[in-house]
Design a protein around this motif. Structure first.
Motif, PDB file in Angstrom:
ATOM      1  N   VAL A  54       0.756  -0.930   0.204  1.00 28.01           N
ATOM      2  CA  VAL A  54       0.077  -0.152  -0.083  1.00 28.01           C
ATOM      3  C   VAL A  54       0.753   1.120  -0.067  1.00 28.01           C
ATOM      4  O   VAL A  54       1.679   1.536   0.905  1.00 28.01           O
ATOM      5  CB  VAL A  54      -1.139   0.214   1.245  1.00 28.01           C
ATOM      6  N   ILE A  55       0.697   2.018  -1.087  1.00 26.64           N
ATOM      7  CA  ILE A  55       1.388   3.596  -1.146  1.00 26.64           C
ATOM      8  C   ILE A  55       0.859   4.355  -0.072  1.00 26.64           C
ATOM      9  O   ILE A  55      -0.384   4.769  -0.606  1.00 26.64           O
ATOM     10  CB  ILE A  55       1.635   3.712  -2.526  1.00 26.64           C
ATOM     11  N   GLY A  56       1.359   4.787   0.888  1.00 29.70           N
ATOM     12  CA  GLY A  56       0.730   5.659   1.888  1.00 29.70           C
ATOM     13  C   GLY A  56       0.897   7.207   1.233  1.00 29.70           C
ATOM     14  O   GLY A  56       1.714   7.546   0.500  1.00 29.70           O
ATOM     15  N   GLY A  57      -0.054   8.063   1.880  1.00 27.26           N
ATOM     16  CA  GLY A  57       0.076   9.313   1.406  1.00 27.26           C
ATOM     17  C   GLY A  57       0.144  10.242   2.632  1.00 27.26           C
ATOM     18  O   GLY A  57       1.147   9.975   3.505  1.00 27.26           O
ATOM     19  N   ASP A  58      -0.864  11.206   2.912  1.00 26.87           N
ATOM     20  CA  ASP A  58      -0.731  12.108   3.913  1.00 26.87           C
ATOM     21  C   ASP A  58      -2.131  12.043   4.749  1.00 26.87           C
ATOM     22  O   ASP A  58      -2.862  11.033   4.447  1.00 26.87           O
ATOM     23  CB  ASP A  58      -0.628  13.583   3.717  1.00 26.87           C
ATOM     24  N   TYR A  59      -2.352  12.736   5.636  1.00 28.57           N
ATOM     25  CA  TYR A  59      -3.277  12.560   6.712  1.00 28.57           C
ATOM     26  C   TYR A  59      -4.830  12.725   5.853  1.00 28.57           C
ATOM     27  O   TYR A  59      -5.862  12.349   6.401  1.00 28.57           O
ATOM     28  CB  TYR A  59      -3.513  13.465   7.852  1.00 28.57           C
ATOM     29  N   ARG A  60      -4.740  13.598   4.669  1.00 30.02           N
ATOM     30  CA  ARG A  60      -5.987  13.732   3.937  1.00 30.02           C
ATOM     31  C   ARG A  60      -6.295  12.927   2.973  1.00 30.02           C
ATOM     32  O   ARG A  60      -7.382  12.323   2.469  1.00 30.02           O
ATOM     33  CB  ARG A  60      -5.712  15.227   3.067  1.00 30.02           C
ATOM     34  N   THR A  61      -5.059  12.175   2.508  1.00 31.51           N
ATOM     35  CA  THR A  61      -5.125  10.968   1.456  1.00 31.51           C
ATOM     36  C   THR A  61      -4.277   9.988   1.946  1.00 31.51           C
ATOM     37  O   THR A  61      -3.025   9.711   1.596  1.00 31.51           O
ATOM     38  CB  THR A  61      -4.679  11.513   0.027  1.00 31.51           C
ATOM     39  N   PRO A  62      -4.714   8.891   3.047  1.00 29.12           N
ATOM     40  CA  PRO A  62      -3.848   8.114   3.568  1.00 29.12           C
ATOM     41  C   PRO A  62      -3.136   6.935   2.619  1.00 29.12           C
ATOM     42  O   PRO A  62      -2.406   6.611   2.884  1.00 29.12           O
ATOM     43  CB  PRO A  62      -4.725   7.405   4.798  1.00 29.12           C
ATOM     44  N   VAL A  63      -4.186   6.677   1.649  1.00 26.06           N
ATOM     45  CA  VAL A  63      -3.536   5.842   0.722  1.00 26.06           C
ATOM     46  C   VAL A  63      -3.576   6.481  -0.893  1.00 26.06           C
ATOM     47  O   VAL A  63      -4.493   7.020  -1.009  1.00 26.06           O
ATOM     48  CB  VAL A  63      -4.463   4.481   0.755  1.00 26.06           C
ATOM     49  N   ARG A  64      -2.589   6.379  -1.474  1.00 26.87           N
ATOM     50  CA  ARG A  64      -2.410   7.173  -2.817  1.00 26.87           C
ATOM     51  C   ARG A  64      -2.491   6.142  -3.823  1.00 26.87           C
ATOM     52  O   ARG A  64      -2.865   6.189  -4.927  1.00 26.87           O
ATOM     53  CB  ARG A  64      -0.975   7.914  -2.993  1.00 26.87           C
ATOM     54  N   GLY A  65      -1.916   4.729  -3.588  1.00 25.97           N
ATOM     55  CA  GLY A  65      -2.270   3.829  -4.693  1.00 25.97           C
ATOM     56  C   GLY A  65      -1.628   2.323  -3.911  1.00 25.97           C
ATOM     57  O   GLY A  65      -1.649   2.152  -2.742  1.00 25.97           O
ATOM     58  N   TYR A  66      -1.367   1.505  -5.003  1.00 26.04           N
ATOM     59  CA  TYR A  66      -0.806   0.212  -4.598  1.00 26.04           C
ATOM     60  C   TYR A  66       0.280  -0.217  -5.616  1.00 26.04           C
ATOM     61  O   TYR A  66       0.307   0.271  -6.796  1.00 26.04           O
ATOM     62  CB  TYR A  66      -2.004  -0.881  -4.743  1.00 26.04           C
ATOM     63  N   GLN A  67       1.101  -1.085  -5.187  1.00 29.47           N
ATOM     64  CA  GLN A  67       2.107  -1.637  -5.957  1.00 29.47           C
ATOM     65  C   GLN A  67       2.429  -3.136  -5.732  1.00 29.47           C
ATOM     66  O   GLN A  67       2.143  -3.354  -4.646  1.00 29.47           O
ATOM     67  CB  GLN A  67       3.235  -0.818  -5.861  1.00 29.47           C
ATOM     68  N   ILE A  68       3.004  -3.647  -6.656  1.00 29.46           N
ATOM     69  CA  ILE A  68       3.200  -5.163  -6.312  1.00 29.46           C
ATOM     70  C   ILE A  68       4.556  -5.432  -7.184  1.00 29.46           C
ATOM     71  O   ILE A  68       4.699  -4.931  -8.408  1.00 29.46           O
ATOM     72  CB  ILE A  68       2.082  -6.125  -6.862  1.00 29.46           C
ATOM     73  N   TYR A  69       5.516  -6.316  -6.605  1.00 29.84           N
ATOM     74  CA  TYR A  69       6.662  -6.623  -7.496  1.00 29.84           C
ATOM     75  C   TYR A  69       6.296  -8.032  -8.125  1.00 29.84           C
ATOM     76  O   TYR A  69       5.869  -8.891  -7.219  1.00 29.84           O
ATOM     77  CB  TYR A  69       7.858  -6.725  -6.562  1.00 29.84           C
ATOM     78  N   THR A  70       6.676  -8.342  -9.305  1.00 31.21           N
ATOM     79  CA  THR A  70       6.371  -9.381  -9.815  1.00 31.21           C
ATOM     80  C   THR A  70       7.796 -10.016 -10.595  1.00 31.21           C
ATOM     81  O   THR A  70       8.683  -9.255 -10.492  1.00 31.21           O
ATOM     82  CB  THR A  70       5.238  -9.340 -11.260  1.00 31.21           C
ATOM     83  N   TYR A  71       7.859 -11.242 -11.077  1.00 29.72           N
ATOM     84  CA  TYR A  71       8.699 -12.037 -11.729  1.00 29.72           C
ATOM     85  C   TYR A  71      10.076 -11.729 -10.884  1.00 29.72           C
ATOM     86  O   TYR A  71      11.064 -11.061 -11.299  1.00 29.72           O
ATOM     87  CB  TYR A  71       8.906 -11.642 -12.857  1.00 29.72           C
ATOM     88  N   ASN A 116      10.853  -9.985  -8.062  1.00 34.48           N
ATOM     89  CA  ASN A 116      11.135  -8.713  -7.752  1.00 34.48           C
ATOM     90  C   ASN A 116      11.573  -7.920  -8.910  1.00 34.48           C
ATOM     91  O   ASN A 116      12.014  -6.581  -8.336  1.00 34.48           O
ATOM     92  CB  ASN A 116      11.580  -8.692  -6.538  1.00 34.48           C
ATOM     93  N   SER A 117      11.665  -8.197  -9.948  1.00 33.25           N
ATOM     94  CA  SER A 117      11.947  -7.340 -10.991  1.00 33.25           C
ATOM     95  C   SER A 117      11.361  -6.300 -11.882  1.00 33.25           C
ATOM     96  O   SER A 117      11.760  -5.382 -12.537  1.00 33.25           O
ATOM     97  CB  SER A 117      13.000  -8.316 -12.243  1.00 33.25           C
ATOM     98  N   GLN A 118       9.958  -6.489 -11.720  1.00 35.27           N
ATOM     99  CA  GLN A 118       9.062  -5.697 -12.387  1.00 35.27           C
ATOM    100  C   GLN A 118       8.067  -5.221 -11.118  1.00 35.27           C
ATOM    101  O   GLN A 118       7.552  -5.812 -10.394  1.00 35.27           O
ATOM    102  CB  GLN A 118       8.254  -6.281 -13.116  1.00 35.27           C
ATOM    103  N   GLN A 119       7.994  -3.750 -11.375  1.00 35.84           N
ATOM    104  CA  GLN A 119       7.076  -3.199 -10.290  1.00 35.84           C
ATOM    105  C   GLN A 119       5.955  -2.782 -10.884  1.00 35.84           C
ATOM    106  O   GLN A 119       5.928  -1.994 -12.064  1.00 35.84           O
ATOM    107  CB  GLN A 119       7.906  -2.111  -9.734  1.00 35.84           C
TER     108      GLN A 119
END
Length: 189
Positions: free
Chosen positions: A118-135, A137-140
Motif C-alpha cells: 500500500v502506497i501511503g500518502g498524508d493525513y488527507r489521503t492516507p492511501v495514494r495507490g498500490y504496487q506489487i513486485y512480480t517476476y 521482484n524485477s518488475q514493479q
C-alpha cells in the motif's frame, strides 16, 4: 535455552503456515471453500423500507464470471483464502482506458496479498495507490485507487505503516503455528 521465534514475515506465512501446517491449511481451506459457495444477490432498498432483489445486472455477471481463468467459486475462494491468511484481499478491476466502456470493469482478479504494498500518502489521503513486485521482484506494477478494492481486517496496531493493512490472523497465531511445526519436525526425527 530460550525458544527462537521467527520474526513476523507475511511473505512466509503462506509457505510456513498454510503449505506446511495441516491445521492452518484445514482452517483456511474450510473458510475459503464454504464462503465461495455463498450465493451473491444484489438488492435495492425501496422507499417503503423493503428490499427488492435484482435478478440481472452487470455487477452480478462480473462476480459470477470474473475473468477467463476463474469462475465465481474459484475467485471467491482465492479472495477469502488471502483474507484468512493475511487479513487483506486486493481485487484488481481491469477496465479499458478509453472507449464506451472506459472505467467500467470488464474483468476482476485477486492479487497475491503478501506481495501487495500500500502506497501511503498524508493525513488527507492516507492511501495514494498500490504496487506489487512480480517476476522475482524485477518488475514493479503500480495501481491507482480506482483499480483496487482493498478489503482488510480490523487493525489495532498503529505506526510504521501497519495501519494501512489488515491484521493478519497468521500473525496472531504464529507462535502456535511455529510450535506445531516444530513438533512435527521433532516427531519426524
Amino acid at each position: 535455552d530460550c525458544p527462537v521465534w521467527r520474526e513476523d514475515n507475511p511473505e512466509k506465512d503462506g509457505e510456513d503456515g498454510y503449505a506446511r501446517n495441516i491445521d492452518v491449511y484445514s482452517i483456511v481451506s474450510y473458510i475459503a471453500k464454504k464462503g465461495s459457495k455463498v450465493d451473491i444477490q444484489l438488492c435495492r432498498s425501496l422507499p417503503n423500507g423493503e428490499e427488492e432483489t435484482i435478478g440481472s445486472h452487470p455487477v452480478l455477471d462480473l462476480l459470477y464470471s470474473p475473468n477467463p481463468e476463474q469462475g465465481k467459486m474459484a475467485f471467491m475462494e482465492q479472495a477469502l483464502g488471502f483474507y484468512a491468511l493475511s487479513g487483506n484481499s486486493y481485487t484488481y478491476l481491469l477496465a479499458p482506458d478509453a472507449g464506451p466502456n472506459k472505467g467500467r470493469p470488464l474483468e476482476i482478479y485477486q492479487l497475491p496479498s503478501p506481495w501487495v504494498e500500500v502506497i501511503g500518502g498524508d493525513y488527507r489521503t492516507p492511501v495514494r495507490g498500490y504496487q506489487i513486485y512480480t517476476y522475482g521482484n524485477s518488475q514493479q506494477v503500480h495501481f491507482t485507487l480506482d483499480e483496487i478494492i482493498h478489503t482488510k481486517a480490523a487493525q489495532y496496531l498503529w505506526g510504521e505503516g501497519q495501519e494501512k493493512y489488515g491484521m493478519s490472523p497468521m500473525r496472531a497465531a504464529w507462535y502456535s503455528v511455529q510450535t506445531s511445526n516444530s513438533g512435527y519436525t521433532a516427531n519426524k526425527k
